[in-house]
Design a protein around this motif. Structure first.
Motif, PDB file in Angstrom:
ATOM      1  N   MET A 119       5.032 -11.886   1.938  1.00  0.00           N
ATOM      2  CA  MET A 119       3.642 -11.493   2.023  1.00  0.00           C
ATOM      3  C   MET A 119       3.324 -11.487   3.520  1.00  0.00           C
ATOM      4  O   MET A 119       3.508 -12.504   4.189  1.00  0.00           O
ATOM      5  CB  MET A 119       2.807 -12.590   1.338  1.00  0.00           C
ATOM      6  N   THR A 156       7.346  -6.392  -0.531  1.00  0.00           N
ATOM      7  CA  THR A 156       6.496  -6.938   0.522  1.00  0.00           C
ATOM      8  C   THR A 156       5.041  -6.618   0.228  1.00  0.00           C
ATOM      9  O   THR A 156       4.694  -5.464   0.003  1.00  0.00           O
ATOM     10  CB  THR A 156       6.878  -6.360   1.892  1.00  0.00           C
ATOM     11  N   LEU A 157       4.219  -7.651   0.224  1.00  0.00           N
ATOM     12  CA  LEU A 157       2.783  -7.462   0.031  1.00  0.00           C
ATOM     13  C   LEU A 157       2.110  -7.519   1.398  1.00  0.00           C
ATOM     14  O   LEU A 157       2.358  -8.444   2.172  1.00  0.00           O
ATOM     15  CB  LEU A 157       2.204  -8.584  -0.855  1.00  0.00           C
ATOM     16  N   TYR A 158       1.314  -6.532   1.686  1.00  0.00           N
ATOM     17  CA  TYR A 158       0.546  -6.540   2.936  1.00  0.00           C
ATOM     18  C   TYR A 158      -0.865  -6.956   2.579  1.00  0.00           C
ATOM     19  O   TYR A 158      -1.558  -6.259   1.835  1.00  0.00           O
ATOM     20  CB  TYR A 158       0.599  -5.163   3.590  1.00  0.00           C
ATOM     21  N   VAL A 159      -1.281  -8.112   3.093  1.00  0.00           N
ATOM     22  CA  VAL A 159      -2.514  -8.740   2.602  1.00  0.00           C
ATOM     23  C   VAL A 159      -3.500  -9.075   3.723  1.00  0.00           C
ATOM     24  O   VAL A 159      -3.155  -9.041   4.905  1.00  0.00           O
ATOM     25  CB  VAL A 159      -2.175 -10.049   1.847  1.00  0.00           C
ATOM     26  N   ARG A 160      -4.719  -9.404   3.297  1.00  0.00           N
ATOM     27  CA  ARG A 160      -5.733  -9.920   4.221  1.00  0.00           C
ATOM     28  C   ARG A 160      -6.363 -11.154   3.590  1.00  0.00           C
ATOM     29  O   ARG A 160      -6.414 -11.257   2.360  1.00  0.00           O
ATOM     30  CB  ARG A 160      -6.832  -8.880   4.452  1.00  0.00           C
ATOM     31  N   LYS A 186      -8.757 -13.610   1.815  1.00  0.00           N
ATOM     32  CA  LYS A 186      -9.783 -13.297   0.822  1.00  0.00           C
ATOM     33  C   LYS A 186     -11.164 -13.688   1.346  1.00  0.00           C
ATOM     34  O   LYS A 186     -11.320 -14.695   2.017  1.00  0.00           O
ATOM     35  CB  LYS A 186      -9.475 -14.038  -0.479  1.00  0.00           C
ATOM     36  N   ILE A 205       4.124  -6.206 -13.211  1.00  0.00           N
ATOM     37  CA  ILE A 205       4.437  -6.540 -11.819  1.00  0.00           C
ATOM     38  C   ILE A 205       3.185  -6.421 -10.950  1.00  0.00           C
ATOM     39  O   ILE A 205       2.893  -7.298 -10.134  1.00  0.00           O
ATOM     40  CB  ILE A 205       5.550  -5.613 -11.285  1.00  0.00           C
ATOM     41  N   ARG A 221       0.989  -9.467 -11.497  1.00  0.00           N
ATOM     42  CA  ARG A 221       1.541 -10.688 -10.894  1.00  0.00           C
ATOM     43  C   ARG A 221       1.380 -10.673  -9.377  1.00  0.00           C
ATOM     44  O   ARG A 221       1.087 -11.695  -8.766  1.00  0.00           O
ATOM     45  CB  ARG A 221       3.029 -10.841 -11.258  1.00  0.00           C
ATOM     46  N   GLN A 222       1.580  -9.530  -8.781  1.00  0.00           N
ATOM     47  CA  GLN A 222       1.427  -9.432  -7.328  1.00  0.00           C
ATOM     48  C   GLN A 222       0.024  -9.852  -6.920  1.00  0.00           C
ATOM     49  O   GLN A 222      -0.178 -10.623  -5.981  1.00  0.00           O
ATOM     50  CB  GLN A 222       1.683  -7.994  -6.866  1.00  0.00           C
ATOM     51  N   ILE A 250      -0.422 -13.582  -7.311  1.00  0.00           N
ATOM     52  CA  ILE A 250       0.280 -14.371  -6.299  1.00  0.00           C
ATOM     53  C   ILE A 250      -0.458 -14.340  -4.968  1.00  0.00           C
ATOM     54  O   ILE A 250      -0.624 -15.354  -4.296  1.00  0.00           O
ATOM     55  CB  ILE A 250       1.722 -13.838  -6.128  1.00  0.00           C
ATOM     56  N   ALA A 251      -0.923 -13.164  -4.592  1.00  0.00           N
ATOM     57  CA  ALA A 251      -1.675 -13.049  -3.341  1.00  0.00           C
ATOM     58  C   ALA A 251      -2.914 -13.934  -3.396  1.00  0.00           C
ATOM     59  O   ALA A 251      -3.219 -14.665  -2.446  1.00  0.00           O
ATOM     60  CB  ALA A 251      -2.072 -11.597  -3.093  1.00  0.00           C
ATOM     61  N   GLU A 252      -3.599 -13.908  -4.523  1.00  0.00           N
ATOM     62  CA  GLU A 252      -4.828 -14.696  -4.650  1.00  0.00           C
ATOM     63  C   GLU A 252      -4.552 -16.186  -4.621  1.00  0.00           C
ATOM     64  O   GLU A 252      -5.324 -16.955  -4.076  1.00  0.00           O
ATOM     65  CB  GLU A 252      -5.571 -14.297  -5.933  1.00  0.00           C
ATOM     66  N   HIS A 310      -2.577 -17.592  -2.862  1.00  0.00           N
ATOM     67  CA  HIS A 310      -2.422 -17.978  -1.457  1.00  0.00           C
ATOM     68  C   HIS A 310      -3.676 -17.670  -0.643  1.00  0.00           C
ATOM     69  O   HIS A 310      -3.673 -17.803   0.578  1.00  0.00           O
ATOM     70  CB  HIS A 310      -1.221 -17.253  -0.842  1.00  0.00           C
ATOM     71  N   GLY A 311      -4.738 -17.236  -1.343  1.00  0.00           N
ATOM     72  CA  GLY A 311      -5.984 -16.958  -0.636  1.00  0.00           C
ATOM     73  C   GLY A 311      -6.036 -15.599   0.039  1.00  0.00           C
ATOM     74  O   GLY A 311      -6.770 -15.399   0.996  1.00  0.00           O
ATOM     75  N   PHE A 312      -5.264 -14.645  -0.488  1.00  0.00           N
ATOM     76  CA  PHE A 312      -5.243 -13.317   0.120  1.00  0.00           C
ATOM     77  C   PHE A 312      -5.597 -12.226  -0.881  1.00  0.00           C
ATOM     78  O   PHE A 312      -5.562 -12.445  -2.092  1.00  0.00           O
ATOM     79  CB  PHE A 312      -3.844 -13.014   0.676  1.00  0.00           C
ATOM     80  N   VAL A 313      -5.942 -11.082  -0.347  1.00  0.00           N
ATOM     81  CA  VAL A 313      -6.141  -9.890  -1.154  1.00  0.00           C
ATOM     82  C   VAL A 313      -5.127  -8.858  -0.681  1.00  0.00           C
ATOM     83  O   VAL A 313      -4.919  -8.689   0.517  1.00  0.00           O
ATOM     84  CB  VAL A 313      -7.572  -9.325  -0.970  1.00  0.00           C
ATOM     85  N   ILE A 314      -4.498  -8.164  -1.623  1.00  0.00           N
ATOM     86  CA  ILE A 314      -3.485  -7.181  -1.255  1.00  0.00           C
ATOM     87  C   ILE A 314      -4.132  -5.921  -0.701  1.00  0.00           C
ATOM     88  O   ILE A 314      -5.010  -5.330  -1.320  1.00  0.00           O
ATOM     89  CB  ILE A 314      -2.612  -6.807  -2.467  1.00  0.00           C
ATOM     90  N   GLU A 315      -3.712  -5.550   0.468  1.00  0.00           N
ATOM     91  CA  GLU A 315      -4.182  -4.299   1.071  1.00  0.00           C
ATOM     92  C   GLU A 315      -3.286  -3.157   0.597  1.00  0.00           C
ATOM     93  O   GLU A 315      -3.750  -2.114   0.194  1.00  0.00           O
ATOM     94  CB  GLU A 315      -4.118  -4.428   2.600  1.00  0.00           C
ATOM     95  N   GLU A 316      -2.002  -3.386   0.679  1.00  0.00           N
ATOM     96  CA  GLU A 316      -1.040  -2.453   0.102  1.00  0.00           C
ATOM     97  C   GLU A 316       0.256  -3.212  -0.119  1.00  0.00           C
ATOM     98  O   GLU A 316       0.380  -4.360   0.291  1.00  0.00           O
ATOM     99  CB  GLU A 316      -0.811  -1.249   1.012  1.00  0.00           C
ATOM    100  N   HIS A 317       1.194  -2.570  -0.777  1.00  0.00           N
ATOM    101  CA  HIS A 317       2.458  -3.250  -0.972  1.00  0.00           C
ATOM    102  C   HIS A 317       3.591  -2.252  -1.097  1.00  0.00           C
ATOM    103  O   HIS A 317       3.373  -1.059  -1.260  1.00  0.00           O
ATOM    104  CB  HIS A 317       2.412  -4.171  -2.191  1.00  0.00           C
TER     105      HIS A 317
END
Lengths: 135, 135
Positions: A91, A128-132, A134, B107, B110-111, B114-116, B118-125
């Motif tokens: 991530m 790979t997750l590209y994240v920001r 929350k 999938i 789940r992505q 998982i991002a959430e 960790h406290g994130f929001v997915i921008e793209e993947h």
DNA sequence: CTAATTGCAAAAGCTTTGCAGCGCA
DNA sequence: TGCGCTGCAAAGCTTTTGCAATTAG
């Protein structure tokens, strides 16, 4: 005999200063993924006189030997990390550049199923997750 | 007025011969993902006198406009595909180079989870399976 | 001693950019 | 007509390679 030396010997590589230093740098890097240039600069900062070409050659040898894994997160530059035993995905925070590693059995399982549904077997994969952050 | 022209205008780009031709080539390519050089060669084969630099510029503009998506499957060269409405992932056959597109809700879900976690929001993947024919 | 390894510099991709001329709106 | 667009050539980046000198085993 240091553990670096053993790893190199086991990989069939002569124990040379550039190889030991580069291995140490990668092991010290922890979760930080380094480019060839990052490794090169680190060597220079340590006062070692190693060529950039050697860094590339050694990293490629390490990859072939299974010691390190090469990633292509963003275009242009490859980054390297020590190959830990288990597989994991990444991530990448778009704000900070921080890389978080994770492993999800459900996703792994689904990937395998999907490949098989199409008559294939997975050789390797890249998630790979590209994240920001929350909120 | 052709649909290509409309797409270009909507993207705020002047309707020029290179742009129309490149758009047509990508639309005709279907599931085949083309590199800038692939597009350039196709143009030459069609007797069009377009520079490689223009191909790169136009593809980048199309990407910015959301018309096409750029992938970096293997190191070195980027490949492009038309942006269809829905998101999908890729399976690349290591033997034939063939690219298969797929979408799996499990999938995707789940992505996001998982991002959430960790406290994130997915921008793209980016999920790519590198596979070989079974058996 | 001998083959592997290294550093340097040059070369090799892929992609971007500067600039003068051309073309769409 | 004016600004955007294009082609060409040159430059930029990352990575690879040729070669003579060096070094590990």
């Amino acid at each position: 005999m240091t553990s670096e030396n053993q790893e190199l010997k086991k990989a069939g590589l002569k124990v040379t200063l550039p190889r030991v230093k580069i291995l140490q740098i990668l092991e010290t890097a922890g979760d930080r993924h380094m480019s060839a240039d990052d490794v090169y600069r680190t060597l220079l900062n340590q006062g070692e006189d190693v060529g950039l070409a050697t860094v590339y050659r050694v990293l490629t040898q390490f990859e072939t030997a299974g010691l390190v894994i090469r990633h292509h997160f963003e275009a242009g530059t490859a980054v390297f990390e020590m190959a830990k035993g288990e597989h994991h995905d990444h991530m990448v925070c778009l704000d900070t550049g921080k890389v978080i590693e994770f492993y999800d059995p459900i996703i792994e399982q689904r990937q395998k199923e999907i490949a098989e549904e199409h008559g294939f077997v997975i050789e390797e994969h890249n998630l790979t997750l590209y994240v920001r952050p929350k909120g």
